[in-house]
Design a protein around this motif. Structure first.
Motif, PDB file in Angstrom:
ATOM      1  N   LYS A   1       0.681  -1.088   0.143  1.00 62.93           N
ATOM      2  CA  LYS A   1      -0.281  -0.235   0.096  1.00 62.93           C
ATOM      3  C   LYS A   1       1.117   1.285   0.044  1.00 62.93           C
ATOM      4  CE  LYS A   1      -4.175   1.865   2.581  1.00 62.93           C
ATOM      5  NZ  LYS A   1      -5.167   1.312   3.258  1.00 62.93           N
ATOM      6  N   ASN A   2       1.917   1.730   0.341  1.00 59.81           N
ATOM      7  CA  ASN A   2       3.015   2.386   0.853  1.00 59.81           C
ATOM      8  C   ASN A   2       3.699   2.538  -0.674  1.00 59.81           C
ATOM      9  OD1 ASN A   2       1.847   3.711   3.419  1.00 59.81           O
ATOM     10  ND2 ASN A   2       3.414   2.029   4.578  1.00 59.81           N
ATOM     11  N   LEU A   3       4.158   1.592  -1.082  1.00 62.34           N
ATOM     12  CA  LEU A   3       4.766   1.545  -2.319  1.00 62.34           C
ATOM     13  C   LEU A   3       3.832   2.776  -3.695  1.00 62.34           C
ATOM     14  CD1 LEU A   3       6.396  -1.759  -2.817  1.00 62.34           C
ATOM     15  CD2 LEU A   3       7.496   0.735  -1.971  1.00 62.34           C
ATOM     16  N   MET A   4       2.659   1.608  -3.800  1.00 63.94           N
ATOM     17  CA  MET A   4       1.744   2.028  -4.311  1.00 63.94           C
ATOM     18  C   MET A   4       0.783   3.850  -3.914  1.00 63.94           C
ATOM     19  SD  MET A   4      -1.046  -1.116  -4.079  1.00 63.94           S
ATOM     20  CE  MET A   4      -2.432  -1.117  -4.851  1.00 63.94           C
ATOM     21  N   LEU A   5       0.998   4.028  -3.245  1.00 61.63           N
ATOM     22  CA  LEU A   5       0.836   5.211  -2.610  1.00 61.63           C
ATOM     23  C   LEU A   5       2.015   6.290  -3.614  1.00 61.63           C
ATOM     24  CD1 LEU A   5      -0.976   5.997   0.640  1.00 61.63           C
ATOM     25  CD2 LEU A   5       1.016   7.907  -0.320  1.00 61.63           C
ATOM     26  N   SER A   6       3.226   5.915  -2.954  1.00 62.50           N
ATOM     27  CA  SER A   6       3.998   6.630  -3.295  1.00 62.50           C
ATOM     28  C   SER A   6       4.463   6.708  -5.076  1.00 62.50           C
ATOM     29  CB  SER A   6       6.121   5.805  -2.792  1.00 62.50           C
ATOM     30  OG  SER A   6       5.322   6.294  -0.839  1.00 62.50           O
ATOM     31  N   LEU A   7       4.066   5.615  -6.052  1.00 65.05           N
ATOM     32  CA  LEU A   7       4.224   5.925  -7.120  1.00 65.05           C
ATOM     33  C   LEU A   7       3.424   6.935  -7.648  1.00 65.05           C
ATOM     34  CD1 LEU A   7       3.949   2.725  -9.190  1.00 65.05           C
ATOM     35  CD2 LEU A   7       2.138   4.287  -9.702  1.00 65.05           C
ATOM     36  N   ASN A   8       1.888   6.974  -6.759  1.00 64.84           N
ATOM     37  CA  ASN A   8       1.362   8.052  -6.832  1.00 64.84           C
ATOM     38  C   ASN A   8       1.619   9.221  -6.526  1.00 64.84           C
ATOM     39  OD1 ASN A   8      -2.069   7.803  -7.848  1.00 64.84           O
ATOM     40  ND2 ASN A   8      -1.248   5.963  -7.174  1.00 64.84           N
ATOM     41  N   LEU A   9       2.689   9.359  -6.128  1.00 62.60           N
ATOM     42  CA  LEU A   9       3.144  11.017  -5.512  1.00 62.60           C
ATOM     43  C   LEU A   9       4.148  11.340  -6.755  1.00 62.60           C
ATOM     44  CD1 LEU A   9       3.372  10.461  -1.122  1.00 62.60           C
ATOM     45  CD2 LEU A   9       1.713  11.655  -3.109  1.00 62.60           C
ATOM     46  N   GLU A  10       4.890  10.090  -6.949  1.00 66.83           N
ATOM     47  CA  GLU A  10       5.514  10.538  -7.919  1.00 66.83           C
ATOM     48  C   GLU A  10       5.634  10.445  -9.251  1.00 66.83           C
ATOM     49  OE1 GLU A  10       9.085  10.871  -7.240  1.00 66.83           O
ATOM     50  OE2 GLU A  10       9.224   9.909  -4.861  1.00 66.83           O
ATOM     51  N   ALA A  11       3.847   9.767  -9.546  1.00 68.19           N
ATOM     52  CA  ALA A  11       3.560  10.840 -11.132  1.00 68.19           C
ATOM     53  C   ALA A  11       3.304  11.949 -10.904  1.00 68.19           C
ATOM     54  CB  ALA A  11       2.402   9.907 -10.996  1.00 68.19           C
ATOM     55  N   ALA A  12       2.411  12.179  -9.549  1.00 68.64           N
ATOM     56  CA  ALA A  12       2.077  13.531  -9.147  1.00 68.64           C
ATOM     57  C   ALA A  12       3.375  14.878  -9.738  1.00 68.64           C
ATOM     58  CB  ALA A  12       1.470  13.680  -8.266  1.00 68.64           C
TER      59      ALA A  12
END
Lengths: 118, 118, 118, 118
Positions: free
Chosen positions: B28-39
Motif C-alpha cells: 500500500k505504501n509503495l502504491m501510494l508513493s508511486l502516485n506521489l511520484e506520478a504527481a
C-alpha cells in the motif's frame, strides 16, 4: 529473459503508429494519462488495510489485476520517454546511484526519514 | 544495451536491503508513493500549454528533470512488482497484445475514443 | 442559499453513521480516496485539448459529470476535516490571505511563476 | 459561522483577477492542479501506517499542515466550479442523496463493498 525496454518500446510504437495515435500523444496528455493509470493501481488498495492488501496479493486473480495496472503505468512511461528522447533505463540506473549518495547506509539504516531530515 | 529490468530490480533491492527499508515497503505504501511520484512528473506540466511542454522538452535541463521523475516512477513500479511477485516485462508485453485486440486498427485508426465506445 | 459547509458535513456524517462506516474512514483511507476522486475528475480531461474541454463544459451533460466529480472530491474533503477536527472554511479563508501575501499584485500580475521565483 | 461557499469564491476570484490570472486558469490546468494538491495532501500520509496518521493528526502542527493542504484542494475546486458554472453546494447535496439510494442502509451497513457489488 523478457523483451527488455527497447523491444517493449518498439512494439508499443508499432501499435501506436498502426492506429495513427501519435497525434493524441502529446507529452502533457501522456503525463496526465500516466497519473490516471497510477490512480487505477492505487484503487486496488482502497478501503484495504496494509495487511489486507499483502494478503490479497497472494491471490492470483488479484495479482493479475495488480500486474495489469502496473503494465499500464509502464506503457505510459515508455511512451513519454520515447516522445521526449529519454533513456529510461539509464535514468533509472543513475537515480539509484544518486539515492545511494542521498541516503548513506549508516544514516538511513532502519528509518524512513526524508534525506533532507537525515 | 542498458541494465534491463532484472538488473535494475537487483540493484534496487540491494539498495533497499542495505538500508533495512523492506519493513517500510508494504504494497500500500509503495502504491501510494508511486502516485506521489506520478504527481511530481505531472507537476512539470502545470501551467504549461500542450505546446509549451513539447518546446520545454527540447531543453536538456528540463529533459533531465523529466527523466528523473520518470525514473522515480519506474523504481516504485519495480519495487511493487518485486514485492508482489509480478513479472513486469511479461505483463507489459501481454498488455500490448490485449490492447491490440481491444483497439482493432480499422476501428481505432485516427480516433481517441475508448474501446468501449468503438 | 445552499446548505453551507456545516450542514453538508452534518448530512454526510448522518449518512456515514447510518451505515456504520466510520470504521473504514481512517484518515489515510480518506486521503487516498480523495486522490482517486480527483483522478476521476481529471479523467474527464483525458485526450482533450485545453480548448476542447472548455467547449465540452458548455454542454449540460458534460457539466453534470464534472459537477458530480467535483462533489465527490468535496465530500471526501469534508470527511477528512470532520475526522481531523479541521475548520475547512476558516482554513480556506486563511489560505487566500496567505496567498495574497505570497503573490503581491505588482509582482504576480500577469505571470504564472511560482512565488519562490517571483 | 464561516464565510460560506459564495463568499469564499468571491474572495478567490477577486484574488485571481487582481493578478490577471484568469488567462492561466483553463479548466484542464485547474483540474490538473487540483490533482497535484490532492497528492500534496496524500504525501502527509506517506510512510505512515493507518494508526500513525491518526496519532499525528492529534498534533496541532501536523493538523495545520493537513488543514492547509485541504484548503488548497478546496480552492481549486471553487475555481473549477466558478469557471464551469457549477453550483458545488447543490452538487454535493445532490450527491449525498444519490449515495443514499445507491447504498441502502440495510445492505451497506458495516461493509465497505462498492454499490455494484451489494
Amino acid at each position: 529473459m523478457g523483451p527488455g525496454f527497447d523491444d517493449l518500446t518498439r512494439r508499443l510504437i508499432e501499435f501506436r503508429d498502426a492506429r495513427d495515435w501519435r497525434q493524441f500523444h502529446g507529452l502533457k496528455n501522456l503525463m496526465l494519462s500516466l497519473n490516471l493509470e497510477a490512480a487505477e493501481l492505487l484503487e486496488l488498495a482502497q478501503w484495504k488495510s496494509d495487511d489486507e492488501i499483502e494478503t490479497a496479493a497472494a491471490d492470483p486473480g488479484f495479482r493479475d489485476r495488480l500486474a495489469e495496472e502496473c503494465a499500464d503505468v509502464l506503457l505510459y512511461l515508455l511512451l513519454i520517454c520515447e516522445r521526449a528522447g529519454i533513456d529510461l533505463e539509464a535514468a533509472a540506473a543513475a537515480k539509484i546511484e544518486r539515492n545511494a549518495v542521498k541516503y548513506p547506509v549508516d544514516k538511513a539504516r532502519g528509518n524512513a526519514r526524508k534525506y533532507t531530515e537525515l
